[in-house]
Each structure stands twice: as C-alpha cells, then as structure tokens.
Design an enzyme around this catalytic site. Structure first.
Site, PDB file in Angstrom:
ATOM      1  CG  ASP A   1      -6.392  -4.302   1.889  1.00 54.41           C
ATOM      2  OD1 ASP A   1      -6.507  -4.003   0.527  1.00 54.41           O
ATOM      3  OD2 ASP A   1      -5.932  -3.036   2.657  1.00 54.41           O
TER       4      ASP A   1
ATOM      5  CG  ASP B   1      -2.080  -0.979   1.205  1.00 51.74           C
ATOM      6  OD1 ASP B   1      -2.320  -1.437   0.096  1.00 51.74           O
ATOM      7  OD2 ASP B   1      -2.574  -1.193   2.165  1.00 51.74           O
TER       8      ASP B   1
ATOM      9  CG  ASP C   1      -4.579  -0.422   5.599  1.00 50.48           C
ATOM     10  OD1 ASP C   1      -5.233  -0.401   4.771  1.00 50.48           O
ATOM     11  OD2 ASP C   1      -4.120   1.041   5.797  1.00 50.48           O
TER      12      ASP C   1
END
Length: 552
Positions: A384, A83, A380
């Site tokens: 995901d 990310d 997070d």
C-alpha cells in the site's frame, strides 16, 4: 553656523542640521513602524501553535500525526479511499459456513476420514499461522493473520486437528507464499509414513475453482467436475459472497514423488471444499460514513474481496445506498483495462473496487487527484506504500499496519478504526477554521493601525500610535489572541458543511466583509479621537495619545 561670540544663528527661514536630522529619523521611524504593522508576523506562530495543539489532542483520539501539515490538509479532504478488513470491519474472522463439494455437512462426523485428513493438512500446513497447545486442559493459542487464525481455530475445533501430530507426520518440501495477484498460497508436503507427496492450495474460491478438474464428495470419492457441477459450486460461492462472507477454497493434487518439483503444480486440482468467513462491520462505521457523506466527503472502498462480498459489506456500511443509483461497483481488472480518459470519466462515481491490486489503488488515487480531489488513503500493507505516498494524506493502521506502511504515511490510526479517520477530518477542519479566525483578527488590527498612523502622519505629521505601542500590540496582544484562537476545539457544526476545495482562497468573501466592516469602525472612532479628542475631553497631547492607545 555661529557668530563671533559663539552663539548659534537662528535666522528666519533657516534650521540647524541637528533639527533636520532629527526630523528625518522620526520620519524613518514612522515608516519602519508602518511596515512592521503591515506584516502579520504573528501568523506563522499562530499556525504552528494551532497545528501543534491539534496534533497533541489528536493523539488522545487515536490519531498519531507524523507530518504536522497533514492536520490541516485533512480538513480539505474530498475523497477517502479506505480498506475493508480491519478498518470498516472488526477484523475478527470466524468460519460460519462449510461445504464439501455441493453438500453442507453438519460436522466432521458426516465426512469421510480421508477428506477430513486432507482438509487438516490444507489448513494446518498451508498457513503462516501456528497452533500452540500447552496442555490438554487449556485452549490452544493461535497466532497469525485474522484469516489464518479463523481457519486454524475451525480446523482444531470442528475437524479435531492435532497440529503437533500433523507436523510430525508430514514434511514440508516446498512453499508458495500468498500472492496478491493470484490470491492463493500453496504447499507441497510428503507423508512420512507412506511417502506420498501432495500439493495443497488455499485461496480465493473462484480462482482456486478455475484450476480444478475434480471435486471431492463427502463420502471421500473424487468426482469429475462437469459444467453442471461447476455451476452449482459457483452458486455456492456467490451465495456466500451475497451474504457478506469471504469464501476460501481448499484443493489438492497427488504429485509423482519420483519427479523433481521446482514449483507447486496448480493445474488439474481436486476441490476439497469451501469455508465462509464472516468479518462483522464495526458498529460505529455506518454513522461515521453518514457523517462523511453529510460533510461532502466521498468514501470509496478498495478491497481484494469478491465483488459480491464487497458489495454486501458496502451496503451494510452505508457506502452504497439506494438513494444513489449512479454509484459504480467495479473489479480491479476492469478499471485496469480502461484508458486514463475512461478512468477519469467514471472515477467520481466509483464507490467500491473489488479484487483490486495495490497498483489499482494507486491509479484510483491519481485519477481522483487529476479531477481536483484532495485524497486521503488508508492502508496497512507494504504494497500500500505507493498509494499512501501519492495521496494528499496517507493514513496507516497502527495495529495491523507494517512498518513500511507507517513510514509512508502522514497519520497513523492507532486503533485501525474508520471512525478515527472521521475524527482526524473534523480536527483538520478545526485547524483550518482556527487559522482563518486568526488571520481575520490579525488583519483587522493591522489594517486599522496602518490606516490610522498613515492618515495621521500625512495630515498632521505625527502618529497617534507610537512605535513602542504598536510593537506591544504586535508582539504581546496578537500572541495572546493567537493562543486563544489556536486552541479552539472542533464542533459538530464543522461536519455540516462541504470541504474546503484545493483552489479555494484562504481569505473568504465573508472574512473580507467582516474585516472591512470592523476595520472601518475602528478607524472612524480612533481618527475622531485623534482630531477631536483634545477638544471634547479637554486633554493635552500626551493624554490624548494614551486615550487613543487604550481605545485601540
């Protein structure tokens, strides 16, 4: 058999049953001992010790291991899908640019009061954050996601928003939460004083702009959004994105208060303005990504940001470099539209995926695994979880991560920092290296003992190394060797070599060479002592056996 006087008969060529049985027992004991020596029973202990020791040390370096085998798998990782927000960046958003229409005002005083009022409603009511001000002296306490906190702080500090007064003056009728597909959130409010109903939208600038037909000027006049004005506003968005700013748009629409509204209307909006939020890169990220590149690990950034913003951040972090012109920056919808064969063809060259959905990240991981990569994924959010589960190693964020993400992961990064991912990779390689060291050590000992006893048993009928001696070596000395090798700490040199592939053999050619050379040396010395030791050193059989054991 016995004679008439009860004495045993020891005729030449005949032996007693006791002697035969005793010989068979000795032969069986020797055979069992050789089998015990041939099996490296200390290996499971060594592997467990190595993983447990590494797990304990990794916690001190902000990596909490939830699945023990993930320690070792991290050493073989060839691709990391990471990310952006909070992992590569500090996750400390701050508004650095503000536009109303095509103008960039110096502050709230340069804007009409009606525009300021609408912006305060859009920022203060269309939010999941909150503002608490205990008194007129202390600064306000702002909670929410980093983006929401930055927008609320800007509204309070620059626009002079009074959050409590705003909530008292308006009533929220309907809320549409942020959607990762549409990249925006909405709220419908009613002014308690006038009874007017207004729908406010906030989200990704290009997506909100696409639904606008009017735009607000700094003087408070609503103007038609023609082709030229739209091009100018798109240029503002692009310029912000190129400067690595996340561009958020505010828009509103007057709603007929007499009509029942089951959802918030998002067509024919009037654009209020843009804000650009800056999230600086972590200072240590560039060095961490360089270390990954040097170690043969490809870093791929997967983000929901605008493609220009994503490209700018990737350049700043070192994910995109001028030395690799073949690197691809792609948007999620483009990757989604490709066939699996086309995705497989380009997946190695993808460096950045912008405007991505959770399913795009999952597809990227699946294609990388099909190409033979060992994949690690950072995440997070709750959405995901599929990618974290699919990856060979899932790494969730300990600070911003949701419980669902943490439960789906193998390792929790306690400080949300990409540098910790590199540390976990280094420890993974150390674990694999320690296991290889122990295997080489254990197999050398076993091969030498096996050959010595086997050859001696065949040629002389006796084993130089007794059962008790070999059990001592296997259970005591090998355990000490396992402890010593299992607790070896990682060195910087571990990150100077390519990762161990998914199909690479555990025992490498170099290990076979070392093993063969060292075992041959030990066998030669010990067989020389076995056959010639008594003559050379003048010892008896027991003394020679003790000397062989001590030499071994």
């Amino acid at each position: 058999t016995k004679d008439d006087q009860g004495k045993p008969l020891f005729n030449k060529g005949h032996v007693t049953f006791d002697a035969v049985f005793s010989s068979l027992v000795v032969i069986f004991q020797q055979a069992v001992t050789i089998i015990v020596v041939a099996i490296p029973e200390g290996l499971p202990l060594a592997v467990t010790l190595t993983l447990a020791f590494s797990m304990k040390r990794m916690v001190k370096e902000n990596a909490l291991v939830r699945r023990l085998s993930a320690c070792e798998t991290m050493g073989s990782v060839t691709a990391i899908c990471t990310d952006k927000t909070g992992t590569l960046t500090l996750n400390q958003m701050k508004v650095t640019e503000f536009w109303v229409g095509t103008d960039q005002p110096r502050g709230a005083t340069a804007i009409a009061g009606s525009v300021v009022s609408l912006l305060c409603q859009g920022a203060g009511l269309n939010t999941t954050g909150s503002v608490y001000k205990p008194d007129n002296v202390s600064p306000p306490e702002i909670t929410g996601s980093p983006t929401e906190k930055a927008l609320l702080l800007w509204a309070v500090a620059d626009l002079g928003m009074d959050a409590d007064a705003l909530k008292r003056s308006c009533k929220v009728l309907h809320v549409e939460a942020f959607n990762s597909d549409k990249k925006r959130s909405g709220v419908m409010i009613k002014d308690n004083a006038t009874g007017a109903v207004v729908a406010h939208w906030k989200g990704a600038a290009e997506m909100v702009l696409a639904n606008c037909s009017m735009y607000m000027d700094t003087d408070g006049a609503a103007r038609e959004l023609g082709a030229e004005q739209r091009r100018n506003l798109e240029k503002v968005i692009n310029d912000m994105a190129v400067g690595s700013l996340r561009c958020i748009a505010f828009a509103y629409k007057q709603v007929d208060s007499t009509t029942e509204q089951s959802k918030i209307d998002n067509d024919g909006l009037t654009l209020l303005g843009f804000v650009g939020l800056k999230d600086p890169c972590r200072p240590e990220v560039k060095a961490a990504i360089e270390a990954c590149t040097k170690a043969g690990v490809a870093v791929k950034m997967v983000t929901g940001d605008n493609i220009l913003t994503a490209r700018a951040i990737a350049k700043e972090c070192g994910i995109i470099s001028s030395n690799d012109p073949s690197g691809i920056v792609i948007e999620g919808h483009e990757f989604r539209a490709m066939s699996p064969e086309q995705q497989l063809e380009i997946v190695d060259r993808i460096h950045v995926m912008a405007r991505s959905l959770p399913l795009d990240k999952l597809a990227l991981v699946q294609r990388l695994k099909q190409k033979g990569h060992v994949v690690a994924v950072t995440g997070d959010g709750t959405n995901d979880a599929p990618a974290l589960k699919e990856a060979d190693v899932g790494l969730s964020m300990g600070v911003q991560g949701t419980e669902v993400a943490k439960e789906s992961s193998d390792i929790i990064i306690l400080n949300d920092n990409f540098d910790t991912v590199v540390t976990a990779t280094r420890w993974g390689r150390c674990v694999y290296n320690n296991i290889q060291k122990f295997i080489q050590f254990q197999l050398t000992v076993n091969v030498a003992a096996l050959v010595i006893n086997f050859v001696s048993a065949i040629t002389t009928g006796k084993m130089p190394l007794t059962t008790v001696q070999l059990l001592w070596v296997n259970l005591i000395m090998d355990t000490m060797g396992a402890l010593a090798l299992a607790t070896d700490t990682p060195t910087k040199a571990l990150m100077d070599r390519p990762p161990i592939g998914r199909t690479a053999p555990l025992i490498s050619n170099a290990m076979w060479r070392n093993l063969a050379a060292q075992a041959a040396f030990q066998i030669a010395v010990l067989l020389a002592l076995q056959y010639r030791g008594r003559d050379v050193f003048g010892t008896d059989e027991k003394g020679n056996g003790t000397m062989i054991f001590n030499a071994f």
